[in-house]
Design a protein around this motif. Sequence first.
Motif, PDB file in Angstrom:
ATOM      1  N   GLU A 190       0.824  -1.209   0.000  1.00 47.48           N
ATOM      2  CA  GLU A 190       0.000   0.000   0.000  1.00 47.48           C
ATOM      3  C   GLU A 190       0.858   1.259   0.000  1.00 47.48           C
ATOM      4  O   GLU A 190       0.534   2.244  -0.683  1.00 47.48           O
ATOM      5  CB  GLU A 190      -0.950  -0.019   1.196  1.00 47.48           C
ATOM      6  CG  GLU A 190      -2.056  -1.050   1.067  1.00 47.48           C
ATOM      7  CD  GLU A 190      -3.001  -1.086   2.241  1.00 47.48           C
ATOM      8  OE1 GLU A 190      -4.137  -1.559   2.068  1.00 47.48           O
ATOM      9  OE2 GLU A 190      -2.609  -0.638   3.343  1.00 47.48           O
ATOM     10  N   SER A 193      -3.661   1.166  -9.406  1.00 41.93           N
ATOM     11  CA  SER A 193      -4.963   1.250  -8.730  1.00 41.93           C
ATOM     12  C   SER A 193      -5.510  -0.131  -8.403  1.00 41.93           C
ATOM     13  O   SER A 193      -6.080  -0.350  -7.321  1.00 41.93           O
ATOM     14  CB  SER A 193      -5.961   2.031  -9.598  1.00 41.93           C
ATOM     15  OG  SER A 193      -6.146   1.410 -10.853  1.00 41.93           O
ATOM     16  N   ARG A 204      -6.207  -2.118  -4.617  1.00 37.23           N
ATOM     17  CA  ARG A 204      -7.462  -2.743  -4.243  1.00 37.23           C
ATOM     18  C   ARG A 204      -7.305  -4.223  -3.919  1.00 37.23           C
ATOM     19  O   ARG A 204      -7.885  -4.723  -2.944  1.00 37.23           O
ATOM     20  CB  ARG A 204      -8.491  -2.570  -5.371  1.00 37.23           C
ATOM     21  CG  ARG A 204      -8.893  -1.141  -5.660  1.00 37.23           C
ATOM     22  CD  ARG A 204      -9.620  -0.486  -4.480  1.00 37.23           C
ATOM     23  NE  ARG A 204     -10.838  -1.210  -4.150  1.00 37.23           N
ATOM     24  CZ  ARG A 204     -12.018  -0.986  -4.711  1.00 37.23           C
ATOM     25  NH1 ARG A 204     -12.131  -0.051  -5.646  1.00 37.23           N
ATOM     26  NH2 ARG A 204     -13.081  -1.673  -4.360  1.00 37.23           N
ATOM     27  N   SER A 219      -6.247  -5.692  -0.434  1.00 36.50           N
ATOM     28  CA  SER A 219      -7.283  -5.862   0.582  1.00 36.50           C
ATOM     29  C   SER A 219      -7.862  -7.269   0.538  1.00 36.50           C
ATOM     30  O   SER A 219      -8.132  -7.885   1.575  1.00 36.50           O
ATOM     31  CB  SER A 219      -8.387  -4.821   0.380  1.00 36.50           C
ATOM     32  OG  SER A 219      -9.474  -5.060   1.235  1.00 36.50           O
ATOM     33  N   TRP A 250      -9.616  -8.183 -10.895  1.00 38.55           N
ATOM     34  CA  TRP A 250      -8.636  -7.093 -11.020  1.00 38.55           C
ATOM     35  C   TRP A 250      -7.588  -7.426 -12.078  1.00 38.55           C
ATOM     36  O   TRP A 250      -7.028  -6.519 -12.712  1.00 38.55           O
ATOM     37  CB  TRP A 250      -7.977  -6.821  -9.674  1.00 38.55           C
ATOM     38  CG  TRP A 250      -8.887  -6.139  -8.700  1.00 38.55           C
ATOM     39  CD1 TRP A 250      -9.313  -6.610  -7.487  1.00 38.55           C
ATOM     40  CD2 TRP A 250      -9.501  -4.859  -8.858  1.00 38.55           C
ATOM     41  NE1 TRP A 250     -10.161  -5.707  -6.892  1.00 38.55           N
ATOM     42  CE2 TRP A 250     -10.296  -4.627  -7.716  1.00 38.55           C
ATOM     43  CE3 TRP A 250      -9.472  -3.899  -9.872  1.00 38.55           C
ATOM     44  CZ2 TRP A 250     -11.040  -3.456  -7.554  1.00 38.55           C
ATOM     45  CZ3 TRP A 250     -10.222  -2.733  -9.706  1.00 38.55           C
ATOM     46  CH2 TRP A 250     -11.000  -2.520  -8.553  1.00 38.55           C
ATOM     47  N   ASP A 275     -14.794  -5.091   3.969  1.00 38.28           N
ATOM     48  CA  ASP A 275     -13.368  -5.140   4.316  1.00 38.28           C
ATOM     49  C   ASP A 275     -13.189  -4.629   5.726  1.00 38.28           C
ATOM     50  O   ASP A 275     -13.292  -3.450   6.007  1.00 38.28           O
ATOM     51  CB  ASP A 275     -12.565  -4.282   3.334  1.00 38.28           C
ATOM     52  CG  ASP A 275     -11.084  -4.360   3.600  1.00 38.28           C
ATOM     53  OD1 ASP A 275     -10.692  -5.132   4.500  1.00 38.28           O
ATOM     54  OD2 ASP A 275     -10.314  -3.675   2.904  1.00 38.28           O
TER      55      ASP A 275
END
Length: 229
Positions: free
Chosen positions: A61, A83, A87, A90, A205, A227
């Motif tokens: 992160e 990006s 994500r 997580s 993703w 989350d």
Amino acid sequence: MATRIEFTKQLNDMESLVRRFGEKCAADVRAAGLAATGDKGAERGILEGRKAAERLRNNIESNCLDTMLLQQPLVGSDLRFVSATFRLVSDLAQIDSMTRDIAFILSELPKKATTKLADNFMAMSARTAAMVESSVNAFAASDVDKAHAVIADDDDLDRMYAEAQDIVVELIKAGKPSPRSLPELLMIAKYFERMGDHAQRIADWAVFRATGERILSVGDHSYDDVDAE
């Protein structure tokens, strides 16, 4: 502003960290299956691995944020990669956290409580771990076909969960093991099923990184988890 060579190194380092986190998650998922067969070493290993998971998440992160702040403007495939990485970490964290939840539940159950479901748990852990590995590899390689295969594999995991439910129902009817253990056994099966959902999201993703589009809709069951990390 950093040179393109430095920027490329940043992206490669980020991808390497994602692979490491994926490998750790897959290993912990397999260890959860072993723990369900009574392997106390696997159980302890999962419980003691929290700090390593947190370090990996924080590093990824931080790298994502640094890249977004220092490499403006990010465009095209670079923007999608950073990006999406921000994500999917997580989802990896959720998967790893669930393995610790399983280990904690197992540490509180009587020794023989999982006997009837041990084989199911091992099969579910193997399928889930393979999905995690494949989804992370698909993301790293921008492999759309592999990502689609992971999403399809979730049907098999759902079937395994339904089989575990049927076994629990039969155990309730038979009154064995202790009725107090049965909700926990079903919860373990549900954790494996939810990990598969997160692997699906990582595969989604991967498709986004490659194409800029998403496969799974926001209303898909894979997106129902909150989350909590």
